[in-house]
Design a protein around this motif. Sequence first.
Motif, short mmCIF file in Angstrom:
data_model
loop_
_atom_site.label_atom_id
_atom_site.label_comp_id
_atom_site.label_asym_id
_atom_site.label_seq_id
_atom_site.Cartn_x
_atom_site.Cartn_y
_atom_site.Cartn_z
N ARG A 152 -13.86 15.38 34.83
CA ARG A 152 -13.43 15.02 36.25
C ARG A 152 -14.24 13.88 36.76
N ALA A 153 -13.46 13.08 37.68
CA ALA A 153 -14.04 11.80 38.00
C ALA A 153 -14.78 12.10 39.42
N MET A 154 -15.59 11.08 39.72
CA MET A 154 -16.55 11.06 40.72
C MET A 154 -16.22 11.68 42.10
N GLU A 155 -15.09 11.29 42.63
CA GLU A 155 -14.62 12.04 44.07
C GLU A 155 -13.91 13.15 43.91
N GLU A 156 -13.65 13.53 42.49
CA GLU A 156 -12.55 14.91 42.69
C GLU A 156 -13.41 16.09 42.66
N ARG A 157 -12.64 16.95 43.38
CA ARG A 157 -13.67 18.47 43.54
C ARG A 157 -12.76 19.39 42.89
N GLY A 158 -11.63 19.06 42.38
CA GLY A 158 -10.96 20.14 41.44
C GLY A 158 -11.64 20.04 40.26
N HIS A 159 -11.78 21.25 39.38
CA HIS A 159 -12.52 21.39 38.28
C HIS A 159 -12.22 20.13 37.07
N HIS A 160 -11.09 19.69 36.91
CA HIS A 160 -10.80 18.65 35.96
C HIS A 160 -9.60 18.06 36.22
N CYS A 161 -9.64 16.98 35.70
CA CYS A 161 -8.39 16.10 35.89
C CYS A 161 -7.94 15.55 34.35
N MET A 162 -8.82 15.79 33.32
CA MET A 162 -8.36 15.48 32.00
C MET A 162 -9.00 16.54 31.20
N ILE A 163 -8.19 17.08 30.20
CA ILE A 163 -8.64 17.93 29.13
C ILE A 163 -8.37 17.18 27.74
N LEU A 164 -9.59 17.35 26.97
CA LEU A 164 -9.50 16.63 25.56
C LEU A 164 -9.68 17.72 24.67
N ARG A 165 -8.63 18.15 23.85
CA ARG A 165 -8.50 19.15 22.96
C ARG A 165 -8.38 18.67 21.54
N GLN A 166 -9.34 19.26 20.84
CA GLN A 166 -9.25 19.01 19.36
C GLN A 166 -8.04 19.56 18.66
N SER A 167 -7.35 18.57 17.86
CA SER A 167 -6.12 18.80 17.01
C SER A 167 -6.01 18.30 15.78
N ALA A 168 -5.21 18.66 14.91
CA ALA A 168 -4.81 17.99 13.64
C ALA A 168 -4.35 16.56 14.12
N VAL A 176 0.34 18.42 28.17
CA VAL A 176 0.85 18.57 29.32
C VAL A 176 0.60 17.71 30.70
N LEU A 177 1.36 17.40 31.45
CA LEU A 177 1.22 16.66 32.68
C LEU A 177 0.86 17.76 33.91
N GLY A 178 -0.16 17.57 34.55
CA GLY A 178 -0.13 18.57 35.68
C GLY A 178 0.01 18.00 37.11
N PHE A 179 0.46 18.78 38.05
CA PHE A 179 0.65 18.44 39.32
C PHE A 179 0.09 19.68 40.53
N PRO A 185 14.12 17.62 31.97
CA PRO A 185 15.24 17.57 31.24
C PRO A 185 15.05 16.88 29.72
N TRP A 186 14.13 16.07 29.54
CA TRP A 186 13.84 15.08 28.55
C TRP A 186 12.94 15.84 27.83
N GLY A 187 12.29 17.07 28.19
CA GLY A 187 11.20 17.78 27.65
C GLY A 187 9.87 17.42 27.55
N VAL A 188 9.46 16.78 28.77
CA VAL A 188 8.20 16.44 29.10
C VAL A 188 7.39 17.84 29.54
N PRO A 189 6.37 18.32 28.92
CA PRO A 189 5.90 19.50 29.48
C PRO A 189 4.99 19.49 30.62
N VAL A 220 2.95 10.83 22.20
CA VAL A 220 4.38 11.57 21.82
C VAL A 220 3.80 13.05 22.87
N PHE A 221 4.61 13.60 23.52
CA PHE A 221 4.56 14.99 24.12
C PHE A 221 4.84 16.10 23.19
#
Length: 326
Positions: A53-69, A75-78, A117-121, A307-308
């Motif tokens: 999370r960033a310094m002013e944010e109260r929510g748990h996270h704004c970015m997830i870094l996930r290990q992948s091959a 995903v984009l979250g709202f 409609p374009w497949g963005v998760p 890519v998504f």
Amino acid sequence: MPIPAPNLNPPFNIVRLSHVELKVTDLAWSRAYYVDTLGLQVTHEDATAIYLRAMEERGHHCMILRQSAEASVGVLGFKLWSEDDLDRAAHWFTARSLPVAWTERPFMGRVLATRDPWGVPLEFYARMDRLPPIHQQYRLYRGVKPLRIDHFNLFSSNVDRAVEFYGDMGFRVTEYTADEETGRTWAAWMHRKGGVHDIAFTNGTGPRLHHTAFWVPTPLNIIDLLDLMSTTGYLANIERGPGRHGISNAFFLYIRDKDGHRTEIYCSDYQTCDPDLEPIKWDLKDPQRQTLWGAPAPRSWFELGSVFDGATLADSDLKATPIIAP
């Protein structure tokens, strides 16, 4: 095409953008980059993922870094206003024959997973774990001092259609770039939270994530980050800037991690709360739309993106281009 009138009574109430999940190929390198260098705060980490999370944010996270091959965007979250809005959103996407699923996500309540409609998760939620404020714990500030996530920018194979779809959800256009020869929209900036944008669309092969942006206190923080990156092994990760955009009037810097995920460091745009605010139109050939001071963007800025997961790429048939640096 003309910019459609804003939908001031959308089918469900989106508060703002919330978070992004980036798939990375080297979690340790990404931690050093996003945490130790940029200054995002770790809220949870394990062997496969880091939540930030960033310094002013109260929510748990704004970015997830996930290990992948392979590097990609998960995903984009709202954030939505209420649980009832979640149900209304599920109905709205179902009525458009788009996928709808209720999914479990750590540190969040009910989560609606879908795609545009374009497949963005995409995922929508109303409740995320709340954390104590840290914005006055100045000992924690480091790097560029990121205060909050600000926006997403996506490459789109048809910006006019993207504006229409996201406009139906209640996103309002603040500024846009028009191709005068075809009358089509080349790029558009759309908001929910009262800044210049929560999401933007740029003409190109898509869907791909162009960048995720973080708001910082002042342009001097960007200068400090440049000094830090250029002397700690990250010189090659600096892509564009610093500068001031014509569109949005914001001071900016673009940087890219080792997987190609682009981050914009961003400040000084303007308030857009009024519902009758008219969009500002820019000519695609105006060099000041990119940078108020006239410097064109590098070719990589127009061609490279992330890519998504699960989305199929399509080329744009709008071949118009702005001025590009050699």
